[in-house]
Motif scaffolding. Structure first.
Motif, PDB file in Angstrom:
ATOM      1  N   GLY A  11       0.832  -1.191   0.000  1.00 48.85           N
ATOM      2  CA  GLY A  11       0.000   0.000   0.000  1.00 48.85           C
ATOM      3  C   GLY A  11       0.869   1.245   0.000  1.00 48.85           C
ATOM      4  N   GLN A  12       0.288   2.353   0.440  1.00 45.44           N
ATOM      5  CA  GLN A  12       1.023   3.620   0.454  1.00 45.44           C
ATOM      6  C   GLN A  12       2.024   3.654   1.603  1.00 45.44           C
ATOM      7  OE1 GLN A  12      -0.958   7.346  -0.472  1.00 45.44           O
ATOM      8  NE2 GLN A  12      -2.903   6.276  -0.740  1.00 45.44           N
ATOM      9  N   GLY A  13       3.053   4.451   1.424  1.00 47.13           N
ATOM     10  CA  GLY A  13       4.027   4.681   2.474  1.00 47.13           C
ATOM     11  C   GLY A  13       5.459   4.458   2.038  1.00 47.13           C
ATOM     12  N   GLY A  14       5.692   3.471   1.147  1.00 50.46           N
ATOM     13  CA  GLY A  14       7.053   3.156   0.747  1.00 50.46           C
ATOM     14  C   GLY A  14       7.432   3.679  -0.627  1.00 50.46           C
ATOM     15  N   GLN A  15       6.566   4.477  -1.253  1.00 49.29           N
ATOM     16  CA  GLN A  15       6.862   4.954  -2.604  1.00 49.29           C
ATOM     17  C   GLN A  15       8.037   5.930  -2.615  1.00 49.29           C
ATOM     18  OE1 GLN A  15       3.984   5.333  -0.880  1.00 49.29           O
ATOM     19  NE2 GLN A  15       2.825   7.136  -1.528  1.00 49.29           N
ATOM     20  N   HIS A  16       8.782   5.912  -3.718  1.00 48.95           N
ATOM     21  CA  HIS A  16       9.960   6.779  -3.840  1.00 48.95           C
ATOM     22  C   HIS A  16      10.209   7.044  -5.320  1.00 48.95           C
ATOM     23  CE1 HIS A  16      12.459   3.312  -5.089  1.00 48.95           C
ATOM     24  NE2 HIS A  16      11.706   2.645  -4.223  1.00 48.95           N
ATOM     25  N   ALA A  17      11.044   8.022  -5.603  1.00 49.82           N
ATOM     26  CA  ALA A  17      11.229   8.483  -6.978  1.00 49.82           C
ATOM     27  C   ALA A  17      11.815   7.414  -7.893  1.00 49.82           C
ATOM     28  CB  ALA A  17      12.116   9.728  -6.987  1.00 49.82           C
ATOM     29  N   GLY A  18      12.580   6.470  -7.352  1.00 44.75           N
ATOM     30  CA  GLY A  18      13.204   5.450  -8.191  1.00 44.75           C
ATOM     31  C   GLY A  18      12.462   4.136  -8.261  1.00 44.75           C
ATOM     32  N   MET A  19      11.171   4.131  -7.899  1.00 44.73           N
ATOM     33  CA  MET A  19      10.481   2.853  -7.747  1.00 44.73           C
ATOM     34  C   MET A  19      10.155   2.153  -9.073  1.00 44.73           C
ATOM     35  SD  MET A  19       6.777   4.165  -6.397  1.00 44.73           S
ATOM     36  CE  MET A  19       5.690   5.216  -7.376  1.00 44.73           C
ATOM     37  N   PHE A  20      10.355   2.820 -10.193  1.00 46.71           N
ATOM     38  CA  PHE A  20      10.127   2.168 -11.485  1.00 46.71           C
ATOM     39  C   PHE A  20      11.426   1.649 -12.105  1.00 46.71           C
ATOM     40  CE2 PHE A  20       6.729   5.305 -11.020  1.00 46.71           C
ATOM     41  CZ  PHE A  20       5.614   4.489 -11.179  1.00 46.71           C
ATOM     42  N   ALA A  80       9.227 -16.869 -12.301  1.00 50.80           N
ATOM     43  CA  ALA A  80       8.676 -17.351 -11.035  1.00 50.80           C
ATOM     44  C   ALA A  80       7.646 -18.439 -11.317  1.00 50.80           C
ATOM     45  CB  ALA A  80       8.023 -16.202 -10.275  1.00 50.80           C
ATOM     46  N   PRO A  81       7.448 -19.345 -10.394  1.00 48.38           N
ATOM     47  CA  PRO A  81       6.362 -20.313 -10.554  1.00 48.38           C
ATOM     48  C   PRO A  81       5.025 -19.603 -10.407  1.00 48.38           C
ATOM     49  CG  PRO A  81       7.289 -20.481  -8.356  1.00 48.38           C
ATOM     50  CD  PRO A  81       8.161 -19.515  -9.112  1.00 48.38           C
ATOM     51  N   PRO A  82       3.945 -20.186 -10.885  1.00 52.93           N
ATOM     52  CA  PRO A  82       2.633 -19.568 -10.663  1.00 52.93           C
ATOM     53  C   PRO A  82       2.390 -19.399  -9.166  1.00 52.93           C
ATOM     54  CG  PRO A  82       2.471 -21.359 -12.259  1.00 52.93           C
ATOM     55  CD  PRO A  82       3.855 -21.434 -11.673  1.00 52.93           C
ATOM     56  N   PRO A  83       1.978 -18.228  -8.735  1.00 56.54           N
ATOM     57  CA  PRO A  83       1.756 -18.036  -7.293  1.00 56.54           C
ATOM     58  C   PRO A  83       0.644 -18.946  -6.786  1.00 56.54           C
ATOM     59  CG  PRO A  83       1.720 -15.935  -8.487  1.00 56.54           C
ATOM     60  CD  PRO A  83       1.700 -17.008  -9.518  1.00 56.54           C
ATOM     61  N   ALA A  84       0.761 -19.344  -5.529  1.00 56.15           N
ATOM     62  CA  ALA A  84      -0.317 -20.081  -4.875  1.00 56.15           C
ATOM     63  C   ALA A  84      -1.351 -19.121  -4.308  1.00 56.15           C
ATOM     64  CB  ALA A  84       0.253 -20.951  -3.757  1.00 56.15           C
ATOM     65  N   LEU A  85      -0.930 -17.864  -4.074  1.00 56.41           N
ATOM     66  CA  LEU A  85      -1.789 -16.882  -3.415  1.00 56.41           C
ATOM     67  C   LEU A  85      -1.238 -15.492  -3.684  1.00 56.41           C
ATOM     68  CD1 LEU A  85      -4.255 -16.969  -1.439  1.00 56.41           C
ATOM     69  CD2 LEU A  85      -2.603 -16.933   0.445  1.00 56.41           C
ATOM     70  N   VAL A  86      -2.133 -14.499  -3.743  1.00 58.13           N
ATOM     71  CA  VAL A  86      -1.737 -13.100  -3.875  1.00 58.13           C
ATOM     72  C   VAL A  86      -2.455 -12.313  -2.783  1.00 58.13           C
ATOM     73  CG1 VAL A  86      -1.527 -11.096  -5.399  1.00 58.13           C
ATOM     74  CG2 VAL A  86      -1.574 -13.400  -6.380  1.00 58.13           C
ATOM     75  N   ALA A  87      -1.746 -11.412  -2.139  1.00 59.24           N
ATOM     76  CA  ALA A  87      -2.345 -10.578  -1.095  1.00 59.24           C
ATOM     77  C   ALA A  87      -1.877  -9.148  -1.256  1.00 59.24           C
ATOM     78  CB  ALA A  87      -1.984 -11.100   0.295  1.00 59.24           C
ATOM     79  N   GLY A  88      -2.764  -8.204  -0.997  1.00 61.59           N
ATOM     80  CA  GLY A  88      -2.415  -6.794  -1.103  1.00 61.59           C
ATOM     81  C   GLY A  88      -2.913  -6.002   0.071  1.00 61.59           C
ATOM     82  N   TYR A  89      -2.164  -4.981   0.426  1.00 67.38           N
ATOM     83  CA  TYR A  89      -2.407  -4.152   1.610  1.00 67.38           C
ATOM     84  C   TYR A  89      -3.002  -2.834   1.157  1.00 67.38           C
ATOM     85  CZ  TYR A  89      -0.842  -1.859   6.042  1.00 67.38           C
ATOM     86  OH  TYR A  89      -0.741  -1.199   7.233  1.00 67.38           O
ATOM     87  N   SER A  90      -4.260  -2.558   1.511  1.00 68.66           N
ATOM     88  CA  SER A  90      -4.938  -1.316   1.151  1.00 68.66           C
ATOM     89  C   SER A  90      -5.037  -1.189  -0.378  1.00 68.66           C
ATOM     90  CB  SER A  90      -4.213  -0.124   1.788  1.00 68.66           C
ATOM     91  OG  SER A  90      -4.983   1.046   1.687  1.00 68.66           O
ATOM     92  N   ILE A  91      -4.474  -0.140  -0.997  1.00 70.32           N
ATOM     93  CA  ILE A  91      -4.523  -0.029  -2.459  1.00 70.32           C
ATOM     94  C   ILE A  91      -3.842  -1.236  -3.107  1.00 70.32           C
ATOM     95  CG2 ILE A  91      -2.447   1.427  -2.454  1.00 70.32           C
ATOM     96  CD1 ILE A  91      -5.313   1.402  -5.065  1.00 70.32           C
ATOM     97  N   GLY A  92      -2.927  -1.875  -2.394  1.00 66.90           N
ATOM     98  CA  GLY A  92      -2.279  -3.071  -2.919  1.00 66.90           C
ATOM     99  C   GLY A  92      -3.237  -4.210  -3.186  1.00 66.90           C
ATOM    100  N   GLU A  93      -4.400  -4.202  -2.522  1.00 66.21           N
ATOM    101  CA  GLU A  93      -5.369  -5.272  -2.782  1.00 66.21           C
ATOM    102  C   GLU A  93      -5.943  -5.158  -4.190  1.00 66.21           C
ATOM    103  OE1 GLU A  93      -9.315  -7.326  -0.693  1.00 66.21           O
ATOM    104  OE2 GLU A  93      -8.138  -5.842   0.416  1.00 66.21           O
ATOM    105  N   LEU A  94      -6.099  -3.924  -4.681  1.00 72.25           N
ATOM    106  CA  LEU A  94      -6.522  -3.751  -6.068  1.00 72.25           C
ATOM    107  C   LEU A  94      -5.436  -4.254  -7.012  1.00 72.25           C
ATOM    108  CD1 LEU A  94      -8.488  -2.664  -8.225  1.00 72.25           C
ATOM    109  CD2 LEU A  94      -7.420  -0.411  -7.929  1.00 72.25           C
ATOM    110  N   ARG A 243     -15.870  -2.693  -0.030  1.00 79.22           N
ATOM    111  CA  ARG A 243     -16.082  -2.610   1.423  1.00 79.22           C
ATOM    112  C   ARG A 243     -14.817  -2.202   2.178  1.00 79.22           C
ATOM    113  NH1 ARG A 243     -18.198  -8.134   3.437  1.00 79.22           N
ATOM    114  NH2 ARG A 243     -17.628  -7.135   5.417  1.00 79.22           N
ATOM    115  N   GLN A 244     -13.659  -2.619   1.667  1.00 78.27           N
ATOM    116  CA  GLN A 244     -12.425  -2.319   2.418  1.00 78.27           C
ATOM    117  C   GLN A 244     -12.114  -0.828   2.466  1.00 78.27           C
ATOM    118  OE1 GLN A 244      -9.323  -0.991   0.558  1.00 78.27           O
ATOM    119  NE2 GLN A 244      -8.492  -2.953  -0.098  1.00 78.27           N
ATOM    120  N   LEU A 245     -12.754  -0.021   1.645  1.00 82.62           N
ATOM    121  CA  LEU A 245     -12.527   1.419   1.722  1.00 82.62           C
ATOM    122  C   LEU A 245     -12.919   1.986   3.082  1.00 82.62           C
ATOM    123  CD1 LEU A 245     -13.801   2.586  -1.780  1.00 82.62           C
ATOM    124  CD2 LEU A 245     -11.446   2.291  -1.038  1.00 82.62           C
ATOM    125  N   SER A 246     -13.960   1.411   3.698  1.00 89.43           N
ATOM    126  CA  SER A 246     -14.463   1.977   4.952  1.00 89.43           C
ATOM    127  C   SER A 246     -14.470   0.990   6.106  1.00 89.43           C
ATOM    128  CB  SER A 246     -15.891   2.512   4.749  1.00 89.43           C
ATOM    129  OG  SER A 246     -16.793   1.454   4.481  1.00 89.43           O
TER     130      SER A 246
END
Length: 309
Positions: A11-20, A80-94, A243-246
């Protein structure tokens, strides 16, 4: 035992100018970035021109984080092998639904723009919001102490750590009361009280945007942030992403669900490394790293080969 890979989307918090930078060093990652830049030129700043006010302003931070996450996965998924699971934190869930194959990258980023815009609309209705990280107190205790100051439990990250959100005008008084009870408080660089009732007005409009999109069932199950359940249908995505928005994110339960799913390896796509560090601390048997820990794509790919075969 065969490796079971978890992909983590921040999610938000760790973004920086070189992240791409890392993703742009791969032909597939660079192609995805170029395509997204062409399609969203009016809404996104150039990826090389990321001042702090752009990186952390809600309207630009959310789509930029999703873009960086999807570009990194594009650069790595063939290795990478096909993931068994994906999880995201806040905007990361999208972003997680994009990684799981349920949304095309350009549509995932467009939905990130819509999400940010709807949340900004809620901010305009309730100006002056903040998020505070609290540690050293049980989350329910922290929430009870902060409630008289207008704060709500936004994210549970552990037995004695959480994030609360509410009006900025009540932040100092809430922090004083929490500190008196023995807590440590850190203001977060996020201007929206995400995952609290202050965002209730965005829930149904975002559900409508999701229903109108090309969202489909994912190729890989995605964890719900608000229930830690494994989701695998379009209908579940619409319900839980809106729903996770609120509603409170139960990230502690999400981490436990990963362990219960017999995950052996976890890679956080970045930006940042908060999720991999939290998971490593809570479940040390899982090999956890973030792309932010590496200086090159070759280093990430070598680590994946070592742990996934």
């Amino acid at each position: 035992m065969n490796a079971r890979l978890l992909i983590l989307c921040p999610g938000q918090g760790g973004q920086h100018a070189g992240m791409f930078g890392l993703a742009a060093g791969d032909a597939d990652g660079a192609a995805l970035l170029g395509g997204l830049r062409a399609r969203t030129a009016r809404a996104n700043p150039p990826y090389g021109d990321l001042a702090a006010e752009v990186l952390f302003a809600n309207r630009t931070a959310q789509p930029l984080i999703v873009t960086a996450t999807l570009a990194m996965w594009e650069a790595l998924r063939k290795h990478a092998p096909p993931p068994a699971l994906v999880a995201g934190y806040s905007i990361g869930e999208l972003a997680a639904w994009g990684v799981a194959g349920a949304l095309a990258p350009e549509e995932c980023v467009a939905l990130a723009h819509a999400r940010a815009s709807l949340m900004d609309r809620c901010l305009a209705q309730h100006p002056g919001q903040s998020l505070l990280a609290v540690s050293g107190l049980a989350p329910q205790r922290a929430a009870a102490l902060a409630a008289p100051h207008g704060f709500h439990l936004a994210i549970v990250t552990g037995e004695d750590s959480c994030i609360i959100g509410g009006p900025a005008s009540g932040g100092d008084s809430a922090a004083t009361q929490l500190a008196a009870a023995g807590a440590r408080i850190t203001p977060l660089p996020v201007e929206i009280a995400s995952h609290t009732p202050l965002m209730a007005g965005a829930v149904e409009p975002f559900a409508q945007a999701l229903r109108a999109s090309g969202l489909r069932a994912p190729d890989t199950p995605v964890l719900s942030g608000i229930s830690a359940a494994r989701l695998d249908s379009r209908e579940q995505a619409v319900e839980h992403l809106s729903r996770q928005l609120s509603e409170t994110i139960v990230w502690d339960e999400c981490m436990d669900a990963c362990a219960e799913a017999s995950i052996t390896v976890a890679l956080e796509l970045g930006p940042g490394a908060a999720l991999s560090r939290m998971l490593q601390a809570r479940h040390p048997a899982i090999a956890c790293r973030s792309v932010a820990d590496f200086r090159s794509l070759d280093g990430i790919r070598a680590w994946l080969r070592r742990h996934c075969g």
